[in-house]
Design a protein around this motif. Sequence first.
Motif, mmCIF file in Angstrom:
data_model
loop_
_atom_site.group_PDB
_atom_site.id
_atom_site.type_symbol
_atom_site.label_atom_id
_atom_site.label_comp_id
_atom_site.label_asym_id
_atom_site.label_seq_id
_atom_site.Cartn_x
_atom_site.Cartn_y
_atom_site.Cartn_z
ATOM 1 N N VAL A 66 0.817 -1.212 0.000
ATOM 2 C CA VAL A 66 0.000 0.000 0.000
ATOM 3 C C VAL A 66 0.853 1.266 0.000
ATOM 4 N N TRP A 131 -4.774 4.366 4.879
ATOM 5 C CA TRP A 131 -5.190 2.962 5.004
ATOM 6 C C TRP A 131 -5.609 2.668 6.436
ATOM 7 N N LYS A 178 -6.636 1.359 -0.485
ATOM 8 C CA LYS A 178 -5.257 1.478 -0.943
ATOM 9 C C LYS A 178 -5.033 2.647 -1.883
#
Length: 685
Positions: A66, A131, A178
């Motif tokens: 990510v 995230w 993401k």
Amino acid sequence: MKFLTEINLLETALALLVVALAVFVARTRIAGDVAGRDRGYTWSRSEIVLACVVVVLALLLSVSEVTQFMTLDEAAFGDVLRNPADRNIVSNWSQGASHTANLIWIPLTRILLAFSAAPATIDASLKAFHWLVGIGIVACLIRNLVALVPWPPGDRLWLALALAGTLLLLPVDNLALKTLNYDAISLFGSITAILLVARAHFEGRSRLFSAGLLVAALAAQEKLNASLILLVLCFVVGVLKGRVAQHRPVGTAALATINAMTLALAVSLASYAIAAISLLGDPALQSLLNTVPLFMELLTVWIYAPLRFVFGIGNELAAPGARFRYAWIAAALTFALLPLAAALTVAAWRQRMVFPHWLPRLSALVFPVGVLLVAICGALGLAFVTPFWAPFVPLDPSVMSIGVMNGVQLHFATFSTAAHRVAAIGFAYGVFVAAFPTVLVVVAGVTALKLAWRPRSAPFFDLLFGIAIVTPGLLALLNTPTFNRYLNLPIVLATLVIVVRGVGVWLPLVHKHRWTSLALPAGLTLIIAEIVPFRPLYAAFRPVTIDYHDADRALAGHLNFSWTGWGEETILAGKFIEKECARQGSLAGVACKDIVVRPAYNSRWFAGSSSLVKQDGGGFFMDDAWSPNPGNYYVLNRQLVAGGLLKTLPTIPPDFVIRYRGYGMAWVYRGDRLKSSGYRFIWGS
């Protein structure tokens, strides 16, 4: 399990933090629940360890890479956040988006800049925090949904683990989690708000009404598409409070609706104040102040959608000044009409004029009938509808002259307006079906069959499912885009109901035959196996039952039901080239340390410190100002051609192809081969 080897230290730390918090919450919350008499399903140690291991794998899959890449929009976000004249205010806030995320992004960016952090460090930190915030909202969503189910603790734990694993693996969820943009907060925040309001009603806890409206307002100002959820919840809260009022129920409904909308506006004004404080000393502060008259926009999206997609007024709404009149008129109408609607609904309800007595009995049919209709419409759409972008594939203006977004129109090469509408509905449901992993489709199917044979209603969840399956068709009729990013809310709502209904229907079987408890870890493992080929973003996911034409070529204006790329191919190209070079010792006689990846679609790959291959630049290469060096590898993704940005791909065979389960998403060419072939980068509009 290749994704496990791609996780860096920062992502590992994020996963460990989430696991530690989950364990802490489980020990404090579940311990209190288990004190009751009826514990429901009694978990063995091996069962709970196995289920938790698979859920942790799902978590690792979500966090993997990510912080190592940025798509096109993310790269733009990173650039403007570091620019004191913009700070994502001019480019995003002024368009009515990211009013919540900017309250996090701007201070974090300025703090890191104060410590002279590199742009890549800032971007990776922003993505990590984004995230983490998204996962936090997902956890709240699960907690509130489980609280709505009147099951014993052991059964609730089954549901919680099933929800956690499924939501961490659902491709549209990962696309939101993401990607550094407005989707995560608006998507998960809207659903959490719905669940909080539902809990307030079923549990009789009025404070949860305020909590739900607060979360709904934060989601609505993040992405105006979520504004409709806020408006509906303001209306629902007004109606529910009016219904239980002992005196003046009609007036109470109207007043409660006004109070709900006022709370939303207070959230908006508070966000402006916080943003202004975070921008002190920056030129972007003045741009923020210029948009203050639009603080009520989170209540006015209902007028923007028809203006843009029904009446064709799109580009005129981009400038804040052009929206002032529309926003204030819409706000005035909203404050007048929504309380009136709530009051009339309560008045009619008291006269038993709103819901016929037979309507609740139909609730049990919503899930099985809905699954059948979606399956039919989706299958027909996937089989017979072909999507295109105009003007790259010309559109007869007599078929459709509106629905323009970013200069393009989605169409299906139909011969009449009516045929276009039918095709649009088929496309929307094709996208809807293609977004679900096969395991979820199977669970939905067998659960629907069981409920059709022995109907069992769950009114609240049946209502959510009905809304979820109707939404794609309604959006298609309004000429709004119906790609998976824009259908994420109904997709997630449908997923939640599938899991709840599936667990509720089949858990009695698990009680009788303990070996069937393996269905949970087995199902999640199958989902992992199906979505892994689409890492790191999973946006291009399609079930194993679906394949698309033109897997080895890209054509201008030709689309599919899933995804044509957003720049996430750059990290895959970079890592693939690096591994090939490490395996061979060099590529075309060029040492690995001298190899550079150059994506034509502006995106970022944050290569690790030990990586020899690096990215250099990104975006359009003007005229012939590009290097034919044999150490330069140019990444050309499908979206460049499909979106009309690049006229054509080179005719020579590529050096490497980035594929998602056989479907080509990017083609990589060595600079000297491109030059010798006579290829030129000819850009479109």
